[in-house]
Design a protein around this motif. Structure first.
Motif: not given
Length: 417
Positions: A132-154
Motif C-alpha cells: 500500500l501507498i498513502t496519499i501522504e507518502q505519494l505527496s512526499k515522494s513527489y512534492p511537485l504534484l500538490d501545488m494547490m497551496a501557495n506556500a508549496r509553490r515556493e
C-alpha cells in the motif's frame, strides 16, 4: 416493598420486550444518526440497548452494527460503543463500510494507493492489502504534484526527481480525506498516467486502473442540526474532474458500504455467527432467524440498501423453488461488474441461510426528520444516491417510519408477538 399497577405493567412490558427481542429475528443497526449524533449517544438508543442485554451486559439479541463509517478499525468502534452504551460490543458485531474488502483477493498483491483518514494503513493491512501507498507518502515522494497551496509553490527541488515508488496498480478510497484538493489532484494524476506517476500525460488509458470506494454517502448526520457532506460528495468531485479531463466516466470496480448488497450479505454472515454464540448462552436457535430488520436514518443508504437486499432475498426464494441444484448468491449477481473479483467461498454459509426477508425501519433522529424531507426532494427532484446505484423510486420507501431506535424495537416486539 410494593408495586403499583403502572410499575408492574412497566416491568412486564420490559420483560416481554427482552423475550421477543432475543429470539426469532436479527437486527442490522446503523450507528450515526441512530445510536449516536457526533460523539454523543442518543438517549432513546441507550434505553433500547438496555432491553437487549443480559446480567453480564452481553447482547442477547442477534444483531450487527452496519455502518458506512470507514476511517476507524472495528476494535476502535467496538470500544467506543462499549463505553458509550455501557454494554459489551464485540468487534465481530460491527460491519464497517470496508469490511467486504477481504473478499477481493485479486487486490491483495497489487500496489494500491489508499485515501482517507484515521488508521487506514492498519485497516488496509488487516483487509489483506499487502503493498500500500498513502496519499501522504505519494505527496512526499513527489512534492511537485500538490501545488494547490501557495506556500508549496515556493518549493525548490535541487535534484532531478526520479521515481522512487513502484507503479500504482489500484486505488482504494476508504472515506473522505482531510485535504480534498490534495487527494483529488493525486488520484487524478494516478488515473491519467496509468499508475506511472512521473509519466507525462499522453493518451489517457481507458479503462483506467481499478478503483474501489468504501462509502458513497453523500450526506451524513453529526452533532449539527443539518447534515454534513460525506464521502459521496468527494466521489462526485472526483467523477466530475475525471470526466472534465478525459470526457469519459470514472469506472468503479466496486462501491462498498450501504446500499451495496455485498455489505448486507457480509452482515448476514456475521449475524448468523453471532447468533450461534448467543445460542450457547441463551438457548436460542440461529436457524430460526427468518426476518432481519434494517434500522437506519438515511433513505439513500439504509433504506435503499435494505430494500435491495430484500429484493435479492426474494430472488433467492424464487430460485430455490424452481431449481434443485445448489444455490449461490453469486449466480444472482451475475450482472454486477465486481462478481468475478469476489471470493464467494467466504460467503458459502449463506447458501443454506433461512433468512427470507428484510424489513426496513426509518428513524427520525438523523438525516431524515419528517415527511418534509421527502416533499423537498420531490419539489427539487433531488436524489442523494450515488450515480451507479441502480434502484427504482420504490426502493426509497421504508416499510416503517418511527421516531427513534426505542420506538423501532417496540414496533418489532409488536410485529413479532
Amino acid at each position: 416493598m410494593y408495586f403499583t399497577i403502572g410499575k408492574l405493567l412497566k416491568i412486564k412490558s420490559s420483560i416481554i420486550l427482552k423475550v421477543y427481542i432475543s429470539k426469532q429475528f436479527g437486527l442490522f443497526i446503523d450507528i450515526d444518526g441512530v445510536v449516536t449524533r457526533g460523539r454523543d449517544v442518543l438517549p432513546p438508543a441507550k434505553k433500547a440497548f438496555e432491553t437487549m442485554i443480559d446480567s453480564s451486559k452481553l447482547l442477547n439479541q442477534p444483531l450487527v452494527f452496519l455502518t458506512n463509517s470507514g476511517t476507524s478499525s472495528t476494535e476502535e468502534k467496538s470500544n467506543y460503543l462499549t463505553k458509550l452504551l455501557d454494554i459489551h460490543v464485540n468487534p465481530s458485531q460491527i460491519i464497517m463500510s470496508y469490511r467486504p474488502l477481504d473478499l477481493f483477493k485479486k487486490f491483495s498483491t497489487k500496489n494500491t494507493l489508499i485515501s482517507g483518514q484515521g488508521p487506514i494503513e492498519n485497516i488496509a493491512t488487516i483487509m489483506g492489502i499487502k503493498n500500500l501507498i498513502t496519499i501522504e507518502q505519494l505527496s512526499k515522494s513527489y512534492p511537485l504534484l500538490d501545488m494547490m497551496a501557495n506556500a508549496r509553490r515556493e518549493i525548490i527541488v535541487k535534484d532531478n526527481m526520479k521515481s522512487i515508488l513502484p507503479r500504482i496498480e489500484a486505488i482504494v478510497l476508504f472515506g473522505e480525506p482531510v485535504n480534498w484538493e490534495t487527494s483529488l489532484q493525486l488520484i487524478i494524476d494516478v488515473l491519467l498516467t496509468d499508475g506511472y506517476i512521473d509519466k507525462k500525460f499522453e493518451m489517457f488509458p481507458y479503462p483506467h486502473i481499478p478503483i474501489i470506494s468504501c462509502n458513497s454517502d453523500f450526506i451524513w448526520m453529526a452533532q449539527w442540526k443539518n447534515p454534513r457532506l460525506g464521502h459521496g460528495a468527494f466521489l462526485s468531485c472526483l467523477e466530475s474532474l475525471y470526466k472534465k479531463m478525459t470526457g469519459k466516466e470514472l469506472i468503479y470496480s466496486a462501491i462498498l458500504g450501504k446500499p451495496n448488497v455485498l455489505n448486507y450479505l457480509y452482515a448476514e454472515k456475521i449475524l448468523y455467527e453471532n447468533a450461534k454464540k448467543i445460542n450457547q448462552h441463551h438457548h436460542s436457535n440461529p436457524s430460526n432467524i427468518q426476518t432481519i430488520y434494517a434500522i437506519g436514518d438515511n433513505i439513500e443508504s439504509d433504506i435503499v440498501g435494505g430494500n435491495i437486499y430484500n429484493k435479492l432475498l426474494d430472488k433467492k426464494i424464487e430460485k430455490s423453488r424452481t431449481q434443485h441444484s445448489d444455490f449461490s448468491y453469486q449466480h444472482l449477481l451475475h450482472d454486477k461488474n465486481y462478481v468475478d473479483l469476489v471470493d464467494w467461498t467466504q460467503l458459502s454459509d449463506l447458501d443454506t441461510s433461512h433468512v427470507t426477508q428484510c424489513k426496513t425501519i426509518l428513524v427520525q433522529t438523523g438525516v431524515f426528520h419528517s415527511n418534509l424531507d421527502e416533499e423537498r426532494e420531490k419539489a427539487y427532484k433531488l436524489s442523494y444516491n450515488h450515480r451507479d446505484t441502480k434502484a427504482d423510486p420504490s426502493m426509497k420507501r421504508a416499510d416503517y417510519v418511527v421516531k427513534d431506535l426505542m420506538e423501532a424495537l417496540k414496533l418489532i416486539r409488536k410485529i413479532e408477538a
